[in-house]
Design a protein around this motif. Structure first.
Motif, PDB file in Angstrom:
ATOM      1  N   LEU A  64       0.876  -1.172   0.000  1.00 56.46           N
ATOM      2  CA  LEU A  64       0.000   0.000   0.000  1.00 56.46           C
ATOM      3  C   LEU A  64       0.910   1.218   0.000  1.00 56.46           C
ATOM      4  N   THR A  65       0.490   2.291  -0.668  1.00 54.43           N
ATOM      5  CA  THR A  65       1.330   3.496  -0.686  1.00 54.43           C
ATOM      6  C   THR A  65       0.641   4.642   0.035  1.00 54.43           C
ATOM      7  N   PHE A  66       1.410   5.319   0.881  1.00 54.83           N
ATOM      8  CA  PHE A  66       0.924   6.527   1.544  1.00 54.83           C
ATOM      9  C   PHE A  66       1.806   7.683   1.102  1.00 54.83           C
ATOM     10  N   ILE A  67       1.218   8.621   0.367  1.00 58.12           N
ATOM     11  CA  ILE A  67       1.987   9.808  -0.037  1.00 58.12           C
ATOM     12  C   ILE A  67       1.785  10.864   1.042  1.00 58.12           C
ATOM     13  N   ASN A  68       2.881  11.199   1.688  1.00 61.08           N
ATOM     14  CA  ASN A  68       2.851  11.994   2.916  1.00 61.08           C
ATOM     15  C   ASN A  68       3.233  13.454   2.666  1.00 61.08           C
ATOM     16  N   LYS A  69       2.965  14.263   3.663  1.00 61.75           N
ATOM     17  CA  LYS A  69       3.374  15.685   3.683  1.00 61.75           C
ATOM     18  C   LYS A  69       2.635  16.521   2.646  1.00 61.75           C
ATOM     19  N   LEU A  70       1.337  16.227   2.464  1.00 61.69           N
ATOM     20  CA  LEU A  70       0.548  17.015   1.523  1.00 61.69           C
ATOM     21  C   LEU A  70       0.351  18.443   2.013  1.00 61.69           C
ATOM     22  N   ASP A  71       0.693  18.690   3.283  1.00 57.72           N
ATOM     23  CA  ASP A  71       0.597  20.057   3.804  1.00 57.72           C
ATOM     24  C   ASP A  71       1.749  20.921   3.286  1.00 57.72           C
ATOM     25  N   ARG A  72       2.655  20.293   2.552  1.00 54.76           N
ATOM     26  CA  ARG A  72       3.758  21.061   1.953  1.00 54.76           C
ATOM     27  C   ARG A  72       3.546  21.203   0.459  1.00 54.76           C
ATOM     28  N   GLU A  73       4.252  22.172  -0.116  1.00 49.94           N
ATOM     29  CA  GLU A  73       4.167  22.328  -1.571  1.00 49.94           C
ATOM     30  C   GLU A  73       5.013  21.226  -2.202  1.00 49.94           C
ATOM     31  N   GLY A  74       4.387  20.183  -2.653  1.00 48.31           N
ATOM     32  CA  GLY A  74       5.143  19.064  -3.206  1.00 48.31           C
ATOM     33  C   GLY A  74       4.975  18.974  -4.712  1.00 48.31           C
ATOM     34  N   GLN A  75       5.324  17.793  -5.230  1.00 45.69           N
ATOM     35  CA  GLN A  75       5.114  17.567  -6.661  1.00 45.69           C
ATOM     36  C   GLN A  75       3.634  17.292  -6.900  1.00 45.69           C
ATOM     37  N   MET A 115      -2.672  21.184  -2.428  1.00 43.11           N
ATOM     38  CA  MET A 115      -1.593  20.818  -1.490  1.00 43.11           C
ATOM     39  C   MET A 115      -1.015  22.073  -0.863  1.00 43.11           C
ATOM     40  N   GLY A 116      -0.090  21.875   0.058  1.00 42.62           N
ATOM     41  CA  GLY A 116       0.553  23.016   0.713  1.00 42.62           C
ATOM     42  C   GLY A 116      -0.470  23.870   1.438  1.00 42.62           C
ATOM     43  N   LYS A 117      -0.358  25.175   1.252  1.00 45.70           N
ATOM     44  CA  LYS A 117      -1.273  26.104   1.953  1.00 45.70           C
ATOM     45  C   LYS A 117      -2.716  25.902   1.517  1.00 45.70           C
ATOM     46  N   ARG A 118      -2.902  25.446   0.281  1.00 46.29           N
ATOM     47  CA  ARG A 118      -4.283  25.263  -0.227  1.00 46.29           C
ATOM     48  C   ARG A 118      -4.808  23.841   0.004  1.00 46.29           C
ATOM     49  N   PHE A 119      -4.071  23.024   0.752  1.00 45.82           N
ATOM     50  CA  PHE A 119      -4.507  21.639   0.963  1.00 45.82           C
ATOM     51  C   PHE A 119      -5.782  21.609   1.815  1.00 45.82           C
ATOM     52  N   ARG A 120      -6.859  21.036   1.253  1.00 44.88           N
ATOM     53  CA  ARG A 120      -8.140  21.066   1.962  1.00 44.88           C
ATOM     54  C   ARG A 120      -8.680  19.691   2.290  1.00 44.88           C
ATOM     55  N   GLY A 121      -8.007  18.643   1.853  1.00 51.15           N
ATOM     56  CA  GLY A 121      -8.493  17.313   2.202  1.00 51.15           C
ATOM     57  C   GLY A 121      -8.332  16.336   1.061  1.00 51.15           C
ATOM     58  N   PHE A 176      -3.376   9.531   0.022  1.00 53.40           N
ATOM     59  CA  PHE A 176      -2.663  10.803   0.251  1.00 53.40           C
ATOM     60  C   PHE A 176      -2.981  11.317   1.647  1.00 53.40           C
ATOM     61  N   GLY A 177      -2.034  12.017   2.266  1.00 56.16           N
ATOM     62  CA  GLY A 177      -2.320  12.587   3.578  1.00 56.16           C
ATOM     63  C   GLY A 177      -1.152  13.334   4.168  1.00 56.16           C
ATOM     64  N   SER A 178      -1.280  13.602   5.441  1.00 58.44           N
ATOM     65  CA  SER A 178      -0.220  14.288   6.178  1.00 58.44           C
ATOM     66  C   SER A 178      -0.124  13.643   7.553  1.00 58.44           C
ATOM     67  N   GLY A 179       0.861  12.787   7.689  1.00 60.22           N
ATOM     68  CA  GLY A 179       0.996  11.998   8.915  1.00 60.22           C
ATOM     69  C   GLY A 179       1.062  12.856  10.157  1.00 60.22           C
ATOM     70  N   ILE A 180       1.864  13.892  10.086  1.00 60.32           N
ATOM     71  CA  ILE A 180       2.073  14.713  11.276  1.00 60.32           C
ATOM     72  C   ILE A 180       0.757  15.350  11.729  1.00 60.32           C
ATOM     73  N   ASN A 181      -0.141  15.582  10.760  1.00 62.37           N
ATOM     74  CA  ASN A 181      -1.448  16.169  11.080  1.00 62.37           C
ATOM     75  C   ASN A 181      -2.546  15.113  11.224  1.00 62.37           C
ATOM     76  N   ASN A 182      -2.150  13.867  11.329  1.00 60.26           N
ATOM     77  CA  ASN A 182      -3.084  12.747  11.506  1.00 60.26           C
ATOM     78  C   ASN A 182      -3.959  12.492  10.299  1.00 60.26           C
ATOM     79  N   PHE A 183      -3.726  13.205   9.219  1.00 56.23           N
ATOM     80  CA  PHE A 183      -4.672  13.161   8.121  1.00 56.23           C
ATOM     81  C   PHE A 183      -4.350  12.057   7.118  1.00 56.23           C
ATOM     82  N   GLY A 184      -5.342  11.192   6.858  1.00 55.60           N
ATOM     83  CA  GLY A 184      -5.141  10.094   5.924  1.00 55.60           C
ATOM     84  C   GLY A 184      -4.726   8.807   6.620  1.00 55.60           C
TER      85      GLY A 184
END
Ligand code: G4P
Length: 523
Positions: free
Chosen positions: A135-146, A172-178, A250-258
């Motif tokens: 399974l893949t978890f793409i992390n850190k969506l709260d940052r400006e990523g690819q 993603m990043g500042k505009r990441f809403r879910g 997709f999610g943001s581990g540090i923010n518990n999201f996903g």
């Protein structure tokens, strides 16, 4: 509960990632969502001062708590989850390879900013040896990523595995809403302030509430999803289970999201314990008789007692406290009264375990890596590899009177898998082989503190090693010809230590009847 249902509810997996992608964070959040720890922070504490300490000190610290954190078992929904930790330090280690032989699936964490990194590629290659589902978890969506499309493309092309997006990020990043859940048709709104990172979950892309909450991004999301549905692979369970396709979250581990989606996917999609090959037959997990193999040995947890813990992956049947089991090669069965189970962070005496679970057996060096345990049947599980080391050093004593202790220490550390040990037939040299340079520091440190031996390591003229297989006569012939290059490893198997790739090639050409192997399966 019947044996079949106990086994069907086991999920045994590991998290793989390049350092810093978020493995520790995800581990901790999974435990927290699963109710196994009360406060987030317990797992990360061990990494807290890693920037201030040297790598091996961190390793020491990790070792201190790693018996409890090597395996984390917790119930979630109707399942019993076994999360196996892989060593977190920067050097790629054999321990990680071996741990991956004990799981039924893996979760791969990718940093959305950095994409696929070098360690991930190596780890995925190891998973591929057994077609482990990932399974893949793409992390850190709260940052400006690819962009998510680019990330999936990169995974597909670099890792050579098909991606099936299960969720899709809303920017993603500042505009990441879910994220939008492509299969449940639900939208999960991200709010770093909300409990567990999610402020609200709504049903349906056409839901007017979507326009209320993210007015400026709703239309963009609808268009994105239409595109994604058309352009990406649909989830195919068989393809996932055979390791050809990876479902992506997709999610943001540090923010518990996903995190919840990943935990639910482990229950809903990941396989229960699978059949395992032995030299003679496949062992099905629901066979009534107990079988297991040792995939990890941890020695000298307490230097005053020479205690070791062998980690056994149960492959079939049911283990009960006090039951008699037989170690292949040993004369008599022995009763196991003190096996250890790993419930979250506590260590307690194991009452029973089922296929898929991990049990820890304290012993005094009698259990070796890769060994098989049964209720009596002669079996040997295959597939636990030893890798040809890439780095070599010669151990030299500062005090020559301690030679015995040095030999004993190195032998034991080799049995544990901390290093590989080679003794050339024509000299008294002790040559250490490692896959990562950090292994040498760890061995030097442990020799000093656990065996009272002050040794230094010197460079030596070995570039690569191969296990050699052939008839006893053929092996004797090459050993007589090159006594300085033919060595015995910790298990008394023949190894050719080559001074260069060219030397290896020439020797192979000279002995076409011999096999020169890059890995040795531990039996
Ligand atoms: P690892 O085990 O794979 O090495 O990664 P780990 O979880 O330690 O995470 C590496 C760094 O990435 C940590 O920052 C962690 O806080 C951060 N991180 C994890 N998940 C996310 C996320 O979703 N978003 C963002 N922005 N960062 C994330 P650090 O600075 O190294 O440590 P710390 O100062 O946070 O303790």
């Amino acid at each position: 509960m019947s044996l079949d249902s106990e086994i069907a509810r086991r999920r045994t997996f590991a998290i793989i990632s390049h350092p810093d992608a978020g493995k520790t964070t995800l581990t901790e959040k999974l435990l927290w969502f699963g109710g196994a720890i009360q406060v987030a922070g317990e797992v990360r504490a061990r990494k807290a001062s890693r920037h201030a300490t040297s790598d091996w000190m961190e390793l020491e610290k990790q070792r201190g708590i790693s018996v409890t954190s090597s395996v984390m078992q917790f119930p979630y929904r109707d399942c019993i989850i076994n999360l196996l930790d892989t060593p977190g330090h920067a050097d790629f280690s054999e321990d990680t390879y071996r741990t991956l032989t004990a799981v039924d699936s893996a979760v791969m964490v990718i940093d959305s900013v950095k994409g696929v990194e070098e360690r991930t590629i190596k780890l995925l290659d190891v998973c591929r040896l057994r077609d482990t589902p990932i399974l893949t978890f793409i992390n850190k969506l709260d940052r400006e990523g690819q962009s998510p499309i680019d990330l999936l493309d990169e995974i597909e092309s670099v890792l050579n595995i098909q991606c099936a997006p299960m969720t899709w990020p809303i920017s993603m990043g500042k505009r990441f809403r879910g994220v939008y859940d492509l299969y449940r048709d639900t939208i999960h709104f991200f709010d770093p302030q909300a409990e567990k990172g999610t402020s609200e979950i709504i049903q349906g892309l056409d839901n007017p509430r979507l326009d209320e909450v993210i007015a400026d991004q709703a239309e963009e999301l609808r268009m994105d999803i239409e595109l994604v549905r058309g352009a990406s692979h649909a989830f195919d369970k068989d393809a996932y289970l055979s390791g050809r396709q990876t479902p992506v979250y997709f999610g943001s581990g540090i923010n518990n999201f996903g995190v919840q989606s990943v935990l639910d996917a482990i229950v809903d999609l990941s396989p229960p314990p699978l059949a395992r090959p032995t030299t003679t037959r496949d062992v099905a997990p629901n066979e009534p008789k107990f079988t297991a193999f040792a995939f990890k040995i941890q020695a000298n947890m307490d230097p005053r007692h020479r205690d070791r813990i062998a980690f056994l992956r149960v492959c079939s049947g049911h283990f009960e406290r006090g039951m008699k089991i037989k170690q292949m090669g040993a004369a008599k069965p022995f009763a196991v009264n003190n096996a250890i189970t790993f419930m979250a962070q506590d260590r307690s005496i194991m009452e029973d375990a089922y296929a898929g679970d991990i049990i820890g057996i304290p012993n005094h060096g009698t259990i070796r890596l890769g060994e098989t345990f049964t209720e009596g049947e002669e079996l040997r599980f295959t597939g636990i590899p030893s890798f040809a080391p890439e780095l070599f050093q010669r151990a030299v004593l500062k005090n020559p009177l301690k030679l015995k202790q040095l030999q004993k220490g190195l032998q034991q550390l080799a049995e544990e898998g901390a290093t590989q040990l080679f003794r050339p037939l024509g000299s008294n040299d002790l040559i250490l082989g490692a896959v990562g340079a950090l292994q040498f520091d760890v061995v030097a440190h442990r020799l000093e503190f656990e065996y009272g031996v002050d040794a230094v390591f010197e460079p030596c003229a070995v570039a690569t090693a191969r296990w050699i297989k052939g008839s006893p006569d053929q092996l004797r012939a090459i050993a007589d010809k090159y006594p300085a290059s033919v060595a015995l490893d910790g298990a008394e198997d023949y190894v050719y230590l080559a001074s260069s790739r060219v030397n290896l090639q020439l020797t192979q050409e000279r002995y076409p009847e011999l096999k020169f192997q890059e890995t040795r399966e531990v039996h």
